[in-house]
Design an enzyme around this catalytic site. Sequence first.
Site, mmCIF file in Angstrom:
data_model
loop_
_atom_site.group_PDB
_atom_site.id
_atom_site.type_symbol
_atom_site.label_atom_id
_atom_site.label_comp_id
_atom_site.label_asym_id
_atom_site.label_seq_id
_atom_site.Cartn_x
_atom_site.Cartn_y
_atom_site.Cartn_z
ATOM 1 N N SER A 140 70.817 -46.169 -38.689
ATOM 2 C CA SER A 140 71.897 -46.541 -37.778
ATOM 3 C C SER A 140 71.793 -47.971 -37.260
ATOM 4 O O SER A 140 72.680 -48.436 -36.537
ATOM 5 C CB SER A 140 71.936 -45.575 -36.595
ATOM 6 O OG SER A 140 70.729 -45.631 -35.865
ATOM 7 N N LYS A 162 73.279 -42.077 -27.384
ATOM 8 C CA LYS A 162 73.280 -43.536 -27.489
ATOM 9 C C LYS A 162 74.206 -44.166 -26.454
ATOM 10 O O LYS A 162 73.872 -45.193 -25.846
ATOM 11 C CB LYS A 162 73.691 -43.945 -28.902
ATOM 12 C CG LYS A 162 72.669 -43.585 -29.969
ATOM 13 C CD LYS A 162 73.157 -43.902 -31.365
ATOM 14 C CE LYS A 162 72.123 -43.523 -32.424
ATOM 15 N NZ LYS A 162 72.585 -43.796 -33.795
#
Length: 806
Positions: free
Chosen positions: A680, A723
């Site tokens: 990511s 996140k």
Amino acid sequence: MKSQNDKNLLAIPVLPLRDVVVYPFMVLPLFVGRERSIKALEVAMAADKQVLLITQKSAGEDQPKEEGLYQVGVLATILQLLKLPDGTVKVLIEGVKRAKIIRFLPNEPYFLADVGIIEDENIASRDIEILVRSLKSQFEQYVKLNRKIPTEILASVLAIEDGARLADTIAAHLTLKIDEKQKQLELIDLTKRLENLVGVMESEIDLLQVEKKIRGRVKRQMEKTQREYYLNEQMKAIQKELGELEEMPNEHESLSKKIEKAGMPQEAKNKCLAELNKLKMMSPMSAEATVSRNYLDWMLALPWKNRSRLRGKLSDAEKILEAEHYGLKEVKERIIEYLAVQKRVNKLKGPILCLVGPPGVGKTSLGQSIANATGRKFVRMSLGGIRDEAEIRGHRRTYIGAMPGKIIQKISKTDVCNPFFLLDEIDKMSMDFRGDPASALLEVLDPEQNHAFNDHYLEVDYDLSDVMFVATANTLEIPPPLLDRMEIIRIPGYTEDEKINIALRHLIPKQMELNGMKATEIELPKETVQYMVRYYTREAGVRNLEREISKILRKVVKEILMKTRSKKIRVDIEDLERYIGVRRYRYDMAEQKDQIGQVKGLAWTEVGGELLNIEAIVVPGKGKTTYTGQLGEVMQESIQAALTVVRSRASMMGIPKQTFDKYDLHIHVPEGATPKDGPSAGISMCTALVSVLTHIPVRADYAMTGEITLRGEVLPVGGLKEKLLAAHRGGIKSVIIPTENVKDLKEVPDNIKKDLDIKPVRWIDEVLTYALNGYPDRLPSKNKKIKSLIGASQKKVRKGDRVRAH
């Protein structure tokens, strides 16, 4: 061998002995394995076959030193020496005379010493004949009491007339400690030697007589017990014939009545009755009777029909959940759904719930709240570190100390067959040679199987379908077959508002009670709690926040007891440094100025989301690429993919081709001691490389997450909610996410979406437009191609994809 130093001394090889003292006139075999000892024997055999036998002070020393040996020993003659195939030497020796080591001679391969012969003193004393006669009489009595000495030895000993030889022969046959035997060897005066041996013999005879009495008493007691048992069995048989046995209290009858009343299934009932019939035929003193009785006790202790009365009103259960936990809307809805379905059907065969989240978010306490809301008894089993399959399924009764598994043990303690069963830390199980406990749990957690759970100890099926199982885990590192049987409910972490409310509603009252404080003694305002959340903790849960609150309350209690403060104490923001120290974290990191080659990425960890700083720099070199920060293989591949994307678009970005040949690139992810992995960070790596190669700074208030392809496409990632919570905690204003992750924004709390400017992207060109300050305006004018590509890319993005959450 005559010594060179003194003609009256002999230079003799020394053989150290363990746990044995040799006397003159003794003939015994020795097994020698130490190299130094074998060398000493070889030297003695080559000379006059004489060797000095000395006892070690400590038998455990393999390589004794000179000070570790007694000084007095026996000069012996080697009668026979035989080398064995395993390298050891068997030697037959005969003791000749007492000898004393005068001094050790320098010699490496073996011990060598100057030895002086010790001659007996007072040989012609008048008392010797009397002592010899007394000693023979005592030894005859000793042999009769001690069964270890053969009677043949007695005749040979009684035939000895020489006092010195008699004393040494008897001492060799006594079972004494090494130091006592050595003391006897060192007595030179024959009279004293005989007197000492007479005293030793008297004490040994006294001990043997006491031992004989105890042995006789034990034998009589055993005979009495056996006679009583036989008579009791006869009495029972007679009473049974006379019909009087039924009128007396009978333990077997009591067990039979308990089995009838237990409400067991027919299979279990038949098993218990068969075991009871075996027990009746066994002796109560036998080990088999104990095993059968323990089995019946476990079977009768299990709740076969006792049930908790469950809550009927869903509104009451909802109130309990709301009162005991703040937030967690999805989890509460799922619990209410479970109760609603359970109210409609008699038996629910639904999936097992598994609460997954970082430490400190309240998974275990939520399990306690679910038990209270459903009206079930709460039982918890920690699976952390369990490696043995028998912990789940139990041991078979053939093993000594066998017991049922922990599942059956816990249910037995609750005394109801429908408790709330919390399987804590299900991801912490491991496996070894004793089996795989995770596989054993498949039968427990499968709704199609757990109605007939078979414990190895019980050997009958037990119905677990009425038990409400809920598991907790920090990660999804659970075996796939086990994970397939559970419904995952994620608890990613709390927002700042949720933490403040949890502290005010639950943590502060709880800690006040634990620390013995009243509401009239302290005040913790909301502003102070908010300051603690921002500057003293950085976590997904509230465990560290609770520790800080407890620390404040302890110090306040100390001040009250020491009478330094009398009025109600209000802890304001300016007081925090005095109570819990200086600030540990910076809250608003977005206020930093823009930097070239420094990008804020977003990462998922076991303890929630984290901000990840990614740095890139260019230095003169030969086109080498270096990356540091303990990066995993997947993240290293993301760097390679990002570098390929940059090189493929270098001409459009105004990056000279020779840059990649004349300069080295170094990419670093700080906190090098922490391992990092995952795809990511792909767009973050690419943005950092473009920034450092074009000298365009990255906006400090932006964070991003997304995987990159070689064509520059941005792919979706996992853990978006965690996140975004991390970005919000870190003071980030804007977050770049993949377009395909827009659907995951429904799980994100509204207040988080309100504070963040979320920008979905599909191509790396859009990422660079948002993240780089002045891109593409600061590109060279000749690179109009990339500017037009970026403009066209932005037009292709659907209006709904670019979400501005406020």
